[in-house]
Design a protein around this motif. Structure first.
Motif, PDB file in Angstrom:
ATOM      1  N   THR A  25       0.855  -1.185   0.000  1.00  0.00           N
ATOM      2  CA  THR A  25       0.000   0.000   0.000  1.00  0.00           C
ATOM      3  C   THR A  25       0.886   1.229   0.000  1.00  0.00           C
ATOM      4  N   ALA A  26       0.294   2.347  -0.329  1.00  0.00           N
ATOM      5  CA  ALA A  26       1.056   3.601  -0.355  1.00  0.00           C
ATOM      6  C   ALA A  26       1.537   3.926   1.050  1.00  0.00           C
ATOM      7  N   PRO A  27       2.776   4.390   1.192  1.00  0.00           N
ATOM      8  CA  PRO A  27       3.288   4.690   2.526  1.00  0.00           C
ATOM      9  C   PRO A  27       2.502   5.855   3.132  1.00  0.00           C
ATOM     10  N   ALA A  28       2.327   5.771   4.425  1.00  0.00           N
ATOM     11  CA  ALA A  28       1.611   6.837   5.121  1.00  0.00           C
ATOM     12  C   ALA A  28       2.424   8.127   5.022  1.00  0.00           C
ATOM     13  N   ALA A  29       1.728   9.222   4.969  1.00  0.00           N
ATOM     14  CA  ALA A  29       2.403  10.516   4.872  1.00  0.00           C
ATOM     15  C   ALA A  29       3.250  10.742   6.118  1.00  0.00           C
ATOM     16  N   THR A  30       4.491  11.095   5.892  1.00  0.00           N
ATOM     17  CA  THR A  30       5.395  11.347   7.000  1.00  0.00           C
ATOM     18  C   THR A  30       5.072  12.698   7.612  1.00  0.00           C
ATOM     19  N   ALA A  31       4.933  12.702   8.901  1.00  0.00           N
ATOM     20  CA  ALA A  31       4.655  13.964   9.587  1.00  0.00           C
ATOM     21  C   ALA A  31       5.976  14.674   9.844  1.00  0.00           C
ATOM     22  N   CYS A  32       6.140  15.805   9.227  1.00  0.00           N
ATOM     23  CA  CYS A  32       7.350  16.592   9.416  1.00  0.00           C
ATOM     24  C   CYS A  32       7.101  17.581  10.548  1.00  0.00           C
ATOM     25  N   LYS A  33       7.979  17.560  11.534  1.00  0.00           N
ATOM     26  CA  LYS A  33       7.809  18.450  12.682  1.00  0.00           C
ATOM     27  C   LYS A  33       8.647  19.701  12.445  1.00  0.00           C
ATOM     28  N   PRO A  34       7.992  20.867  12.384  1.00  0.00           N
ATOM     29  CA  PRO A  34       8.761  22.094  12.174  1.00  0.00           C
ATOM     30  C   PRO A  34       9.652  22.398  13.386  1.00  0.00           C
ATOM     31  N   PRO A  35      10.855  22.913  13.136  1.00  0.00           N
ATOM     32  CA  PRO A  35      11.762  23.210  14.248  1.00  0.00           C
ATOM     33  C   PRO A  35      11.299  24.445  15.015  1.00  0.00           C
ATOM     34  N   GLU A  36      11.728  24.519  16.251  1.00  0.00           N
ATOM     35  CA  GLU A  36      11.412  25.687  17.072  1.00  0.00           C
ATOM     36  C   GLU A  36      12.693  26.469  17.311  1.00  0.00           C
ATOM     37  N   GLU A  60      28.273  32.272  22.730  1.00  0.00           N
ATOM     38  CA  GLU A  60      28.628  31.120  21.895  1.00  0.00           C
ATOM     39  C   GLU A  60      27.606  29.992  22.048  1.00  0.00           C
ATOM     40  N   ALA A  61      27.093  29.789  23.262  1.00  0.00           N
ATOM     41  CA  ALA A  61      26.065  28.766  23.475  1.00  0.00           C
ATOM     42  C   ALA A  61      24.789  29.130  22.719  1.00  0.00           C
ATOM     43  N   TYR A  62      24.444  30.403  22.721  1.00  0.00           N
ATOM     44  CA  TYR A  62      23.253  30.849  21.991  1.00  0.00           C
ATOM     45  C   TYR A  62      23.450  30.676  20.483  1.00  0.00           C
ATOM     46  N   VAL A  63      24.639  30.960  20.003  1.00  0.00           N
ATOM     47  CA  VAL A  63      24.949  30.776  18.577  1.00  0.00           C
ATOM     48  C   VAL A  63      24.838  29.300  18.203  1.00  0.00           C
ATOM     49  N   GLN A  64      25.272  28.403  19.091  1.00  0.00           N
ATOM     50  CA  GLN A  64      25.136  26.963  18.825  1.00  0.00           C
ATOM     51  C   GLN A  64      23.665  26.571  18.719  1.00  0.00           C
ATOM     52  N   LYS A  65      22.814  27.149  19.577  1.00  0.00           N
ATOM     53  CA  LYS A  65      21.378  26.873  19.495  1.00  0.00           C
ATOM     54  C   LYS A  65      20.799  27.388  18.182  1.00  0.00           C
ATOM     55  N   LEU A  66      21.257  28.560  17.753  1.00  0.00           N
ATOM     56  CA  LEU A  66      20.790  29.114  16.475  1.00  0.00           C
ATOM     57  C   LEU A  66      21.234  28.233  15.308  1.00  0.00           C
ATOM     58  N   ASN A  67      22.480  27.755  15.358  1.00  0.00           N
ATOM     59  CA  ASN A  67      22.974  26.875  14.293  1.00  0.00           C
ATOM     60  C   ASN A  67      22.208  25.558  14.269  1.00  0.00           C
ATOM     61  N   ALA A  68      21.855  25.042  15.442  1.00  0.00           N
ATOM     62  CA  ALA A  68      21.057  23.811  15.500  1.00  0.00           C
ATOM     63  C   ALA A  68      19.676  24.060  14.894  1.00  0.00           C
ATOM     64  N   TYR A  69      19.128  25.234  15.129  1.00  0.00           N
ATOM     65  CA  TYR A  69      17.823  25.593  14.555  1.00  0.00           C
ATOM     66  C   TYR A  69      17.916  25.681  13.037  1.00  0.00           C
ATOM     67  N   VAL A  70      18.985  26.269  12.534  1.00  0.00           N
ATOM     68  CA  VAL A  70      19.175  26.364  11.083  1.00  0.00           C
ATOM     69  C   VAL A  70      19.304  24.972  10.478  1.00  0.00           C
ATOM     70  N   LYS A  71      20.049  24.096  11.134  1.00  0.00           N
ATOM     71  CA  LYS A  71      20.211  22.723  10.639  1.00  0.00           C
ATOM     72  C   LYS A  71      18.867  21.995  10.651  1.00  0.00           C
ATOM     73  N   ALA A  72      18.112  22.146  11.740  1.00  0.00           N
ATOM     74  CA  ALA A  72      16.803  21.502  11.847  1.00  0.00           C
ATOM     75  C   ALA A  72      15.840  22.064  10.807  1.00  0.00           C
ATOM     76  N   ALA A  76      12.761  21.162   5.882  1.00  0.00           N
ATOM     77  CA  ALA A  76      12.467  21.461   4.484  1.00  0.00           C
ATOM     78  C   ALA A  76      12.666  20.211   3.621  1.00  0.00           C
ATOM     79  N   GLN A  77      13.724  19.455   3.886  1.00  0.00           N
ATOM     80  CA  GLN A  77      13.978  18.230   3.124  1.00  0.00           C
ATOM     81  C   GLN A  77      12.870  17.207   3.383  1.00  0.00           C
ATOM     82  N   ALA A  95       8.125  14.340   1.431  1.00  0.00           N
ATOM     83  CA  ALA A  95       6.709  14.012   1.599  1.00  0.00           C
ATOM     84  C   ALA A  95       5.930  14.356   0.332  1.00  0.00           C
ATOM     85  N   MET A  96       6.298  15.418  -0.338  1.00  0.00           N
ATOM     86  CA  MET A  96       5.606  15.794  -1.579  1.00  0.00           C
ATOM     87  C   MET A  96       5.962  14.836  -2.722  1.00  0.00           C
TER      88      MET A  96
END
Length: 124
Positions: free
Chosen positions: A34-45, A98-110, A115-116, A121-122
């Motif tokens: 059967t067709a695979p179920a749509a993957t739920a993509c969780k948007p980053p925070e 620097e810790a805040y910048v790491q959190k921002l970089n993790a957000y950009v990566k997420a 997006a991928q 999913a499309m």
């Protein structure tokens, strides 16, 4: 003449599909996929704005510092003490920033991974 042949071929195609014998499903074969179920993509925070560190304020430079005669001793010492205090605050600020910048970089990566996921999913 060619148009008539295409018209006749178009009319015969649906009847040929109906005339084809239907194959019985094999009892030992697995059920059709059967067709695979749509993957739920969780948007980053993003990191909360309240977590953004505030850079320490530079000490105010006394007006006498640029004057020809310079500052009196007490004012020069006061400014020097303010600069030393600022340097200590700046040293404490750096690892927090620097810790805040790491959190921002993790957000950009997420965000890129999200997006991928949406693209995948499309395409499925």
């Amino acid at each position: 003449m060619r148009g008539r042949l295409l018209l006749i071929a178009g009319m015969l195609a649906p009847t040929l599909a109906l005339a084809a014998p239907k194959a019985a499903p094999d009892k030992g074969a697995p059920p059709p996929a059967t067709a695979p179920a749509a993957t739920a993509c969780k948007p980053p925070e993003p990191p909360p704005a309240s977590a953004r560190p505030v850079k320490p304020a530079l000490p105010e430079k006394p007006a006498c510092l640029d004057a020809k005669g310079g500052c009196p001793g007490w004012e020069a010492y006061s400014f020097n003490d303010a600069v030393k205090a600022y340097n200590l605050q700046a040293q404490a600020f750096r690892p927090i920033a620097e810790a805040y910048v790491q959190k921002l970089n993790a957000y950009v990566k997420a965000s890129g991974e999200y997006a991928q996921c949406e693209i995948n999913a499309m395409q499925n």
